[in-house]
Design a protein around this motif. Structure first.
Motif, PDB file in Angstrom:
ATOM      1  N   SER A  50      69.450  40.787  13.144  1.00 32.17           N
ATOM      2  CA  SER A  50      70.466  41.413  13.564  1.00 32.17           C
ATOM      3  C   SER A  50      71.380  40.416  14.028  1.00 32.17           C
ATOM      4  CB  SER A  50      69.829  42.063  15.013  1.00 32.17           C
ATOM      5  OG  SER A  50      69.081  43.102  14.851  1.00 32.17           O
ATOM      6  N   ILE A  51      71.073  39.442  14.705  1.00 34.16           N
ATOM      7  CA  ILE A  51      72.059  38.088  14.834  1.00 34.16           C
ATOM      8  C   ILE A  51      72.924  37.886  13.546  1.00 34.16           C
ATOM      9  CG2 ILE A  51      72.323  35.868  15.416  1.00 34.16           C
ATOM     10  CD1 ILE A  51      70.099  36.106  17.406  1.00 34.16           C
ATOM     11  N   ILE A  52      71.964  37.677  12.505  1.00 36.34           N
ATOM     12  CA  ILE A  52      72.913  37.178  11.162  1.00 36.34           C
ATOM     13  C   ILE A  52      73.836  38.308  10.680  1.00 36.34           C
ATOM     14  CG2 ILE A  52      72.795  36.483   8.726  1.00 36.34           C
ATOM     15  CD1 ILE A  52      69.888  35.196   9.572  1.00 36.34           C
ATOM     16  N   PHE A  53      73.210  39.499  10.699  1.00 36.24           N
ATOM     17  CA  PHE A  53      74.098  40.689  10.011  1.00 36.24           C
ATOM     18  C   PHE A  53      75.340  41.186  10.906  1.00 36.24           C
ATOM     19  CE2 PHE A  53      69.991  42.342   7.677  1.00 36.24           C
ATOM     20  CZ  PHE A  53      70.024  41.455   6.764  1.00 36.24           C
ATOM     21  N   THR A  54      75.318  40.796  12.018  1.00 36.28           N
ATOM     22  CA  THR A  54      76.477  41.017  13.118  1.00 36.28           C
ATOM     23  C   THR A  54      77.229  39.979  12.873  1.00 36.28           C
ATOM     24  OG1 THR A  54      75.199  40.525  14.980  1.00 36.28           O
ATOM     25  CG2 THR A  54      75.391  42.858  14.064  1.00 36.28           C
ATOM     26  N   GLN A  55      76.893  38.536  13.002  1.00 37.58           N
ATOM     27  CA  GLN A  55      77.538  37.419  13.389  1.00 37.58           C
ATOM     28  C   GLN A  55      78.391  37.145  12.004  1.00 37.58           C
ATOM     29  OE1 GLN A  55      75.970  33.765  14.783  1.00 37.58           O
ATOM     30  NE2 GLN A  55      76.508  34.449  17.162  1.00 37.58           N
TER      31      GLN A  55
END
Length: 458
Positions: free
Chosen positions: A331-336
């Motif tokens: 989630s962190i990677i796909f949004t950041q």
């Protein structure tokens, strides 16, 4: 449905903490709009404004380290009350003083945020308290609402600031500097209100109160990974006992468990690199950039940042869903990653509509990583060390953020402020890469803790 259940079943202390973060971020939203402009009105150079921000963040780091490391000994409620008193005094000093050194000391002691974001000990203590009060399967939703109220407060503060400054300057013909001082009076008044609110927190927020039926533990303690947790029991069927003694807490305050010593340095590298980039273009400098590059009015700036923060608050809710379906690391990677690209592109546009659109897109995705980060930390780290861990992480992030503003001041003085957007985005992308390499494999284990197998009926 689970979001509504978490909202409805949340205990009073959690709701008070939600109100607390709303008020605090509203006050940061107010001052963030005028801090750079206020210092400029006092004839402080752009280079010294950058130095002011850097020194403020360094001072905040030292204060946060002391208060968060010993928060469980002093008492979480005491720390939060003390912090709001400091905010109140600081706002009053800003409203009456024009001396650079005095304002710097007031900004450090009273947690005037150069970034419009969380500074000081509040975030660490609040998040540790919420994790303490909330079972694993409801943490994504509860942290999502915490983020929603935070960004909603910042949005309201930005909007009110813009309208207030333009009203008193254009309608009442006040000097701009007097308008800015009024904003700091409002900051002080909000801090006073927040202080009163903190007095209503119960002893359940303290680490000394333990849920004997549904205690939360480290991710490595697999004995409760498949345990059913019912939020409805919070505040109703819990059996609470007092923590042994302050002496016992003191004995543990100087050391961290092997679990924490293993994971914490790796997480710090990721979070500090991200914050290093953010420090090159904090919100106060973004406001200044839009003011200079596009000649936007105070109301225009306030409205823009109202919408960006409002979108931030809305995006906090789906972030809970992503954290519970994809896992916190994905989630962190796909949004950041998209948010970093949107931010970089602002540096290459000369049109204020396009720049504002990119800023809105950046805000729509950047906040979606907050809940997954909180879930990642609170799932990995032992419950009894959460306050210290949260404090160390936030202190590390603040310290990394200290580096950028002084260089951004130099860039602004040479009319290259847009380079800050590029540095910011580049650091975020690098942090995502390091996070994926080191922690991607942990998503499945964390999902086992945060997934509810049987939802209580609504």
């Amino acid at each position: 449905m689970h979001l509504l259940l978490s909202l409805r079943e949340s205990p009073l202390d959690v709701r008070i903490l939600w109100s607390s973060v709303f008020l605090r971020m509203a006050s940061f939203g107010l001052t963030n709009q005028v801090l750079t402009l206020y210092l400029k009105s006092l004839e402080v150079s752009e280079t010294n404004i950058g130095l002011f921000m850097t020194l403020t963040l360094i001072g905040d780091t030292l204060i946060s380290y002391t208060l968060t490391w010993y928060a469980d000994t002093i008492g979480r409620r005491t720390v939060m009350v003390l912090g709001t008193v400091m905010m109140c005094i600081s706002g009053w000093i800003f409203s009456i003083s024009s001396n650079y050194i005095i304002l710097l000391l007031a900004a450090i002691i009273g947690v005037i945020s150069p970034s419009g974001d969380e500074t000081g000990p509040f975030k660490s203590v609040e998040e540790a308290s919420i994790a303490h009060l909330t079972p694993h399967n409801h943490r994504p939703e509860v942290f999502a609402f915490h983020g929603l109220f935070a960004t909603a407060g910042a949005a309201l503060g930005s909007f009110v600031c813009g309208i207030t400054v333009d009203y008193f300057h254009l309608q009442r013909e006040w000097p701009l500097q007097s308008c800015y001082r009024l904003i700091f009076v409002m900051y002080s008044a909000i801090a006073f209100t927040k202080c009163i609110l903190m007095l209503f927190l119960s002893p359940k927020c303290e680490v000394g109160y333990v849920d004997l039926e549904t205690t939360t533990s480290s991710l490595l303690d697999t004995s409760d990974i498949h345990e059913e947790e019912d939020y409805g029991s919070i505040g109703n069927n819990k059996t609470l006992k007092s923590n042994p003694s302050i002496t016992d807490i003191d004995n543990k305050s100087s050391s961290l468990s092997p679990t924490t010593r293993y994971y914490l340095p790796r997480l710090l590298i990721v979070f500090m690199l991200d914050s290093l980039g953010y420090g090159f273009m904090p919100s106060a400098w973004v406001v200044y950039y839009f003011k200079l590059a596009f000649a936007m009015s105070a109301t225009g700036l306030g409205t823009l940042f109202f919408f960006t923060n409002a979108i931030d608050s809305i995006s906090s809710l789906p972030s809970a869903y992503f954290a519970k379906t994809l896992g916190p690391v994905k989630s962190i990677i796909f949004t950041q990653a998209p948010s970093a690209l949107f931010f970089i592109l602002i540096a290459f546009t000369g049109n204020h509509i396009m720049a504002s659109t990119l800023l809105i897109l950046y805000c729509a995705t950047s906040t979606m990583d907050v809940v997954p980060r909180q879930v990642l930390l609170t799932s990995i780290m032992p419950q009894e060390e959460l306050t210290k861990v949260m404090g160390i992480v936030n202190i590390g992030k603040t310290f990394a953020r200290c580096i950028g503003p002084v260089f951004t001041g130099k860039l602004a003085s040479h009319e290259h402020l847009n380079i800050g957007f590029i540095i910011n985005g580049g650091c975020v992308l690098a942090a995502d890469l390091i996070l994926g390499i080191n922690f991607l494999s942990m998503d499945s284990d964390i999902l086992a803790k945060t997934t509810t197998n049987i939802l209580p009926e609504i």
